[in-house]
Design an enzyme around this catalytic site. Structure first.
Site, short mmCIF file in Angstrom:
data_model
loop_
_atom_site.label_atom_id
_atom_site.label_comp_id
_atom_site.label_asym_id
_atom_site.label_seq_id
_atom_site.Cartn_x
_atom_site.Cartn_y
_atom_site.Cartn_z
N LEU A 65 0.54 -1.25 0.08
CA LEU A 65 0.28 -0.38 -0.26
C LEU A 65 0.47 1.07 0.36
O LEU A 65 2.32 0.66 0.00
CB LEU A 65 -0.99 0.21 1.68
N PRO A 66 -0.07 2.30 -0.46
CA PRO A 66 1.02 3.76 -0.58
C PRO A 66 0.99 4.02 0.81
O PRO A 66 2.97 4.95 0.85
CB PRO A 66 0.10 4.70 -1.32
N THR A 96 5.76 0.40 1.96
CA THR A 96 6.75 1.25 3.18
C THR A 96 5.48 2.59 3.94
O THR A 96 5.65 3.14 3.58
CB THR A 96 7.82 1.58 2.12
N LYS A 171 14.40 -0.62 6.51
CA LYS A 171 13.98 0.15 4.83
C LYS A 171 14.44 2.39 4.55
O LYS A 171 14.95 2.39 3.48
CB LYS A 171 12.95 -0.62 4.46
N LYS A 246 8.65 10.51 -0.36
CA LYS A 246 8.18 10.27 0.66
C LYS A 246 9.39 9.26 1.81
O LYS A 246 8.62 9.77 2.91
CB LYS A 246 7.35 9.07 0.39
#
Length: 303
Positions: A65-66, A96, A171, A246
């Site tokens: 998912l975003p 992420t 990450k 992001k």
């Protein structure tokens, strides 16, 4: 072979599920965009009309998912994964997202009797298509051990980073370092050219010297130097400036929550925002070179 429920069939989710099907797994997928579900069905994914339908009878559920708010909604809202799945189902969020959201998902899942893994990936769309993604997993030893045989169909590398939210931490920090390194590469590439150095000659020197880095070897921002570089394709996104903005933002939020000053990350975040403001958010992150040289070679013509 596993029965897999999948939530999120976008640019990453679709090729990842395609590789799972190719490995012999049965995948039922859902996305809020109906066209994405229809497209995934062409790859052998069983279409689902809801989260509940996607997770019914699943051995393992993945989500891609975003943002953190999307992950929270998919897992925690009424009709979401925690309400709809059986507690025997192993849950893996490969989005992420921010560190705090990952920890909250771990807590809520554990409180309801689920095993949960945060499992973000590195490698972009190309890695998703090739099945060579790097997975960074955060969770209990037994949960990670059970997830690995399924993940192998999508992965080139699998790391158990540690306990809850450790995958997201790895990450976030990795991508922050990538962005900072890339800023150095684009500045160096422009300065080398202004000094009159041939780009290929300078690359050959830097790549075996102390200026070497992953973005230098893979994303050198001048055409005619590195075949794999987005600069060879008018900076078509392998990893977009929008996504990197992001991810660096997640690092800055993490730095704030952990009391760590991140001046270089702050600078790159501002430079990425500049690209977005100028209409280049969907281009590859290596188009950061445009902030240094608006007439750099290989830049696309903006409509």
């Amino acid at each position: 072979m596993a029965n897999i429920g999948w939530i999120g069939l976008g640019n990453m989710g679709r090729p990842m599920t395609k590789n799972l099907v190719a490995a012999g797994h049965a995948v039922t997928g859902f996305d809020v965009v109906e066209a994405a579900v229809t497209a995934a069905a062409e790859d052998g994914i069983k279409p689902a009309g809801s989260i509940a339908e996607a997770v019914a009878g699943a051995d393992i559920v993945f989500s891609m998912l975003p943002k953190g708010e999307h992950a929270r909604s998919v897992y925690l809202d009424a009709g979401g994964v925690l309400e709809s799945a059986q507690t025997s189902t192993l849950l893996v969020d490969s989005s992420t997202i921010d560190f705090d959201s990952a920890r909250e998902l771990h807590k809520q899942a554990a409180d309801r009797g689920f095993r949960f893994i945060d499992g973000p990936v590195s490698g972009g769309i190309g890695g998703a298509q090739a099945g060579t993604l790097t997975f960074m997993l955060g969770g209990a030893d037994d949960a990670v051990a059970d997830a690995k045989p399924v993940i192998e169909a999508m992965a080139g590398n699998i790391f158990h980073a540690g306990g809850e939210a450790a995958g997201q931490a790895a990450k976030i920090v990795n991508n922050m370092q990538l962005a900072i390194s890339l800023q150095g590469v684009v500045e160096g590439a422009v300065l080398a050219q202004r000094f009159g150095l041939d780009p290929k000659v300078f690359f050959d020197i830097a790549s075996v010297s102390s200026g070497d880095s992953w973005p230098l070897r893979n994303w050198y921002p001048v055409p005619g130097v590195v075949e794999s570089s987005p600069s060879e394709r008018e900076f078509a996104a392998g990893f977009s400036a929008m996504l990197m903005h992001k991810d660096v933002g997640l690092a800055l939020a993490g730095g704030e929550s952990q009391g760590v000053d991140l001046p270089a990350a702050t600078l790159v975040h501002e430079k990425l925002q500049q690209l977005i403001d100028d209409g280049w958010g969907d281009a590859d992150t290596s188009i950061l070179i445009r902030n240094i040289d608006k007439n750099a070679k290989g830049l696309p013509t903006q409509e």
